[in-house]
Enzyme design. Structure first.
Site, PDB file in Angstrom:
ATOM      1  N   ALA A   1      -0.381   2.919  -3.255  1.00  0.00           N
ATOM      2  CA  ALA A   1      -0.183   4.356  -4.487  1.00  0.00           C
ATOM      3  C   ALA A   1       0.450   2.822  -5.698  1.00  0.00           C
ATOM      4  CB  ALA A   1       0.720   4.761  -3.937  1.00  0.00           C
TER       5      ALA A   1
ATOM      6  N   ASN B   1       0.016   4.432   1.866  1.00  0.00           N
ATOM      7  CA  ASN B   1       0.690   3.661   0.781  1.00  0.00           C
ATOM      8  C   ASN B   1       1.702   2.401   1.969  1.00  0.00           C
ATOM      9  OD1 ASN B   1       0.839   1.895  -1.817  1.00  0.00           O
ATOM     10  ND2 ASN B   1       3.088   2.320  -1.810  1.00  0.00           N
TER      11      ASN B   1
ATOM     12  N   GLU C   1       4.598 -14.393 -19.222  1.00  0.00           N
ATOM     13  CA  GLU C   1       5.903 -12.523 -19.951  1.00  0.00           C
ATOM     14  C   GLU C   1       6.570 -12.737 -18.597  1.00  0.00           C
ATOM     15  OE1 GLU C   1       3.839  -8.389 -18.240  1.00  0.00           O
ATOM     16  OE2 GLU C   1       3.066  -8.617 -21.031  1.00  0.00           O
TER      17      GLU C   1
ATOM     18  N   ASP D   1      -7.341  -3.915  -8.913  1.00  0.00           N
ATOM     19  CA  ASP D   1      -7.671  -5.830  -8.666  1.00  0.00           C
ATOM     20  C   ASP D   1      -8.526  -5.795  -7.679  1.00  0.00           C
ATOM     21  OD1 ASP D   1      -5.784  -6.195 -10.625  1.00  0.00           O
ATOM     22  OD2 ASP D   1      -4.055  -6.962  -9.579  1.00  0.00           O
TER      23      ASP D   1
ATOM     24  N   ALA E   1      -4.378  -3.599 -15.127  1.00  0.00           N
ATOM     25  CA  ALA E   1      -3.061  -1.731 -15.022  1.00  0.00           C
ATOM     26  C   ALA E   1      -3.721  -1.145 -15.907  1.00  0.00           C
ATOM     27  CB  ALA E   1      -1.147  -2.016 -15.254  1.00  0.00           C
ATOM     28  N   GLN E   2      -4.807  -1.370 -16.825  1.00  0.00           N
ATOM     29  CA  GLN E   2      -4.723  -0.213 -17.642  1.00  0.00           C
ATOM     30  C   GLN E   2      -6.270   0.117 -17.042  1.00  0.00           C
ATOM     31  OE1 GLN E   2      -7.023  -0.468 -22.267  1.00  0.00           O
ATOM     32  NE2 GLN E   2      -5.950  -2.172 -22.038  1.00  0.00           N
TER      33      GLN E   2
HETATM   34  C1  FAD Z   1       3.662  -9.442 -14.281  1.00  0.00           C
HETATM   35  C2  FAD Z   1       2.396  -8.928 -14.334  1.00  0.00           C
HETATM   36  C3  FAD Z   1       2.511  -8.387 -15.311  1.00  0.00           C
HETATM   37  C4  FAD Z   1       1.880  -7.513 -15.247  1.00  0.00           C
HETATM   38  N1  FAD Z   1       1.305  -7.323 -17.343  1.00  0.00           N
HETATM   39  C5  FAD Z   1       0.239  -6.767 -17.218  1.00  0.00           C
HETATM   40  C6  FAD Z   1      -0.034  -5.423 -18.807  1.00  0.00           C
HETATM   41  O1  FAD Z   1       1.090  -5.767 -19.099  1.00  0.00           O
HETATM   42  N2  FAD Z   1      -1.377  -4.872 -18.735  1.00  0.00           N
HETATM   43  C7  FAD Z   1      -1.848  -4.947 -17.609  1.00  0.00           C
HETATM   44  O2  FAD Z   1      -2.837  -4.009 -17.336  1.00  0.00           O
HETATM   45  N3  FAD Z   1      -2.233  -5.180 -16.563  1.00  0.00           N
HETATM   46  C8  FAD Z   1      -0.487  -6.002 -16.180  1.00  0.00           C
HETATM   47  N4  FAD Z   1      -0.393  -7.318 -14.989  1.00  0.00           N
HETATM   48  C9  FAD Z   1      -1.496  -6.583 -14.129  1.00  0.00           C
HETATM   49  C10 FAD Z   1      -1.508  -5.196 -13.525  1.00  0.00           C
HETATM   50  O3  FAD Z   1       0.095  -5.571 -13.043  1.00  0.00           O
HETATM   51  C11 FAD Z   1      -2.714  -5.094 -11.981  1.00  0.00           C
HETATM   52  O4  FAD Z   1      -4.053  -5.888 -12.596  1.00  0.00           O
HETATM   53  C12 FAD Z   1      -2.493  -3.726 -11.611  1.00  0.00           C
HETATM   54  O5  FAD Z   1      -1.358  -3.943 -11.138  1.00  0.00           O
HETATM   55  C13 FAD Z   1      -3.302  -3.570 -10.935  1.00  0.00           C
HETATM   56  O6  FAD Z   1      -3.302  -2.261 -10.172  1.00  0.00           O
HETATM   57  P1  FAD Z   1      -4.055  -2.144  -8.894  1.00  0.00           P
HETATM   58  O7  FAD Z   1      -4.058  -0.220  -8.354  1.00  0.00           O
HETATM   59  O8  FAD Z   1      -5.429  -2.589  -8.294  1.00  0.00           O
HETATM   60  O9  FAD Z   1      -2.997  -2.335  -7.351  1.00  0.00           O
HETATM   61  P2  FAD Z   1      -1.363  -2.125  -7.644  1.00  0.00           P
HETATM   62  O10 FAD Z   1      -0.476  -1.326  -8.653  1.00  0.00           O
HETATM   63  O11 FAD Z   1      -1.071  -3.575  -7.135  1.00  0.00           O
HETATM   64  O12 FAD Z   1      -0.832  -1.481  -6.320  1.00  0.00           O
HETATM   65  C14 FAD Z   1      -1.245  -1.336  -5.106  1.00  0.00           C
HETATM   66  C15 FAD Z   1      -0.768  -0.900  -3.565  1.00  0.00           C
HETATM   67  O13 FAD Z   1      -1.231  -0.640  -2.622  1.00  0.00           O
HETATM   68  C16 FAD Z   1      -0.041  -1.496  -2.004  1.00  0.00           C
HETATM   69  N5  FAD Z   1      -0.983  -1.924  -0.258  1.00  0.00           N
HETATM   70  C17 FAD Z   1      -1.167  -3.762  -1.079  1.00  0.00           C
HETATM   71  N6  FAD Z   1      -1.928  -3.470   0.517  1.00  0.00           N
HETATM   72  C18 FAD Z   1      -1.767  -2.691   0.938  1.00  0.00           C
HETATM   73  C19 FAD Z   1      -1.231  -2.468   2.217  1.00  0.00           C
HETATM   74  N7  FAD Z   1      -2.559  -3.167   3.713  1.00  0.00           N
HETATM   75  N8  FAD Z   1      -1.748  -0.987   3.813  1.00  0.00           N
HETATM   76  C20 FAD Z   1      -0.360   0.212   2.163  1.00  0.00           C
HETATM   77  N9  FAD Z   1      -0.579  -0.591   1.117  1.00  0.00           N
HETATM   78  C21 FAD Z   1      -0.689  -1.499   0.614  1.00  0.00           C
HETATM   79  C22 FAD Z   1       0.741  -1.900  -2.766  1.00  0.00           C
HETATM   80  O14 FAD Z   1       2.180  -1.413  -1.965  1.00  0.00           O
HETATM   81  C23 FAD Z   1       0.661  -1.418  -4.317  1.00  0.00           C
HETATM   82  O15 FAD Z   1       1.189  -0.310  -3.705  1.00  0.00           O
HETATM   83  C24 FAD Z   1       0.615  -7.558 -14.853  1.00  0.00           C
HETATM   84  C25 FAD Z   1       0.819  -7.819 -13.499  1.00  0.00           C
HETATM   85  C26 FAD Z   1       2.376  -8.598 -13.328  1.00  0.00           C
HETATM   86  C27 FAD Z   1       2.132  -9.452 -11.791  1.00  0.00           C
END
Ligand code: FAD
Length: 405
Positions: free
Chosen positions: A11, A37, A170, A301, A318-319
């Site tokens: 999530a 999650n 950052e 990711d 995130a975008q």
């Molecule tokens: C400090 C920082 C600053 C950033 N700034 C930017 C920015 O300004 N702009 C931008 O676009 N991107 C930015 N990023 C990158 C961005 O945060 C990531 O690319 C984004 O969060 C990826 O989204 P996601 O949905 O793949 O995973 P996430 O948002 O990381 O979510 C993954 C989810 O899966 C859950 N999860 C993981 N493993 C398990 C498991 N085994 N079982 C159940 N649940 C699990 C986690 O708890 C989490 O809720 C930044 C990253 C960091 C660390």
């Protein structure tokens, strides 16, 4: 007729976006939607540098998942994914299992340590609420301990940040704002504090506009950051790090805190479940599916999408995760209605803003370069937009960033 079951793992930005869009687009009688999650909360990963430096409380960066999902349509399971049995269409959880007709893997990424010795054991990461809270507490502990010791150990007050990419820069922006507060709080001479950023690449923020990079470096240097560029971390130890420039002999930098903020790889579940991957990321089809597994989508990711213009993968952000979530929700709504005419994913890059602390930033938004307060304002707009897109006005008012200057 049995309803198809859509299971969404994770999530974060991608998973929650998929869920909230699906719950709008799909009727209760059309499909069962399950969201898994490990926590009962979502955290804003893009705000973790603030929680890690201590400039924002960690409760401000998270919110209850149940506040944004429609519980009449989505069954939320709080559990940890252990493995995906893709040939049996089943997900193994720590406390049970769940089967699926369609699966969306959005489990985020993990730090890539490139096999550097000691990093996993001794360096702190900025990866989730727990790691951010631990890092903030550790830095405070070092400051609190300094004046308790008869023989002062100045290296307690040295903080090394490995990586001058987005996350590293950052974090440095927030840290340099937090240090003066910590010095006042713990009666420490600010000149004793040392902040070093080590980057193996030949530049800070590789890929960013050089003029903006110059601005970022000069702002951070002014606030006390020492940059070691083109310098690689060779080893991390309980006392600090060993670094080297090119083939030169490694030397030691003693530090009370080492933060690793360079490199992301896909979630370990991907490789553990036998998916073909590059650094844990699945090179997905244009519809974001796993090649050979039409019922499995990977976003965020843990996915790898090629930017055809430069023939290189898009950086994980995130975008892109949120846009992928929107695309997958749309295509799943089609699939459950037996419409196979899926829309390929196309990334619409709206720009990037890198924060340099509360009131400063650099960025390119809709092709326009921004620095300082204007860029910082845009950063807050972006942060607020993602809250609005997932949780509407209610979430925005509850968690939004409205302190503009
Ligand atoms: C400090 C920082 C600053 C950033 N700034 C930017 C920015 O300004 N702009 C931008 O676009 N991107 C930015 N990023 C990158 C961005 O945060 C990531 O690319 C984004 O969060 C990826 O989204 P996601 O949905 O793949 O995973 P996430 O948002 O990381 O979510 C993954 C989810 O899966 C859950 N999860 C993981 N493993 C398990 C498991 N085994 N079982 C159940 N649940 C699990 C986690 O708890 C989490 O809720 C930044 C990253 C960091 C660390």
């Amino acid at each position: 007729m049995k309803k198809p079951k859509i299971v969404i793992l994770g999530a974060g930005y991608g998973g929650l976006m998929t869920t909230v869009r699906l719950q709008k687009q799909v009727g209760v009688n059309e499909a069962d939607i399950v969201l898994v999650n490990k926590n009962d909360y979502h955290y804003e990963t893009t705000w973790l540098h603030e929680a890690s430096a201590g400039t924002l409380h960690h409760d401000r960066v998270r919110y209850d998942i149940r506040d944004v999902i429609d519980r009449s349509k989505v069954d939320f399971i709080q559990d940890t994914v252990v493995e995906i049995k893709k040939d049996e269409k089943k997900v193994i959880l720590e406390n049970g299992e769940v089967d699926y007709d369609y699966l969306v893997i959005s489990l985020g990424g993990e730090p890539e340590t490139f096999g550097i010795q000691g990093l996993k054991e001794y360096a702190f990461g900025i990866t989730n609420v727990n790691s951010s809270r631990q890092l903030r507490e550790h830095i405070e502990y070092q400051f609190a301990t300094y004046n308790m010791e008869a023989e002062k150990n100045d290296t307690r007050l040295t903080i090394v940040v490995g990586g001058a990419g987005f996350t590293g820069i950052e974090f440095l922006g927030e840290l340099t704002n937090r240090i003066p507060e910590l010095c006042r709080e713990y009666d420490i001479d600010p000149h004793k504090v040392k902040i070093v950023c080590v980057e193996a690449a030949p530049t800070v923020l590789p890929g960013f506009d050089p003029e903006l990079v110059k601005y970022a470096v000069s702002q951070l240097e002014r606030k006390g950051v020492e940059f070691l560029i083109g310098t690689a971390i060779k080893e991390c130890t309980p006392e600090g790090i060993f670094v080297a420039k090119g083939d030169e002999e490694p030397y030691e930098i003693k530090a009370g805190t080492v933060v690793w903020a360079a490199g992301v790889r896909g979630n370990a579940i991907i490789e553990k479940s036998g998916f073909e991957a590059m650094r844990g990321r699945v090179k997905v089809t244009p519809e974001l599916r796993v090649p050979g597994y039409e019922d499995v989508f990977v976003i965020g990711d843990s996915s790898l999408v090629i930017n055809e213009e430069i023939n290189r993968p898009y950086p994980p952000t995130a975008q892109i995760s949120m846009q992928q979530g929107e695309n997958v929700a749309k295509n799943l709504a089609k699939l459950i209605r037996n419409n196979q005419d899926l829309e390929p994913f196309e990334f619409d890059n709206k720009g990037t803003v890198c924060s340099l602390g509360e009131n400063d930033a650099i960025g390119v938004v809709f092709g326009k370069k921004l620095t300082g307060a204007k860029a910082s304002f845009m950063k807050k707009v972006i942060d607020n937009r993602s809250l609005f897109m997932i949780g509407g006005t209610g979430l925005l008012l509850k968690k939004g960033k409205f302190k503009v200057f």
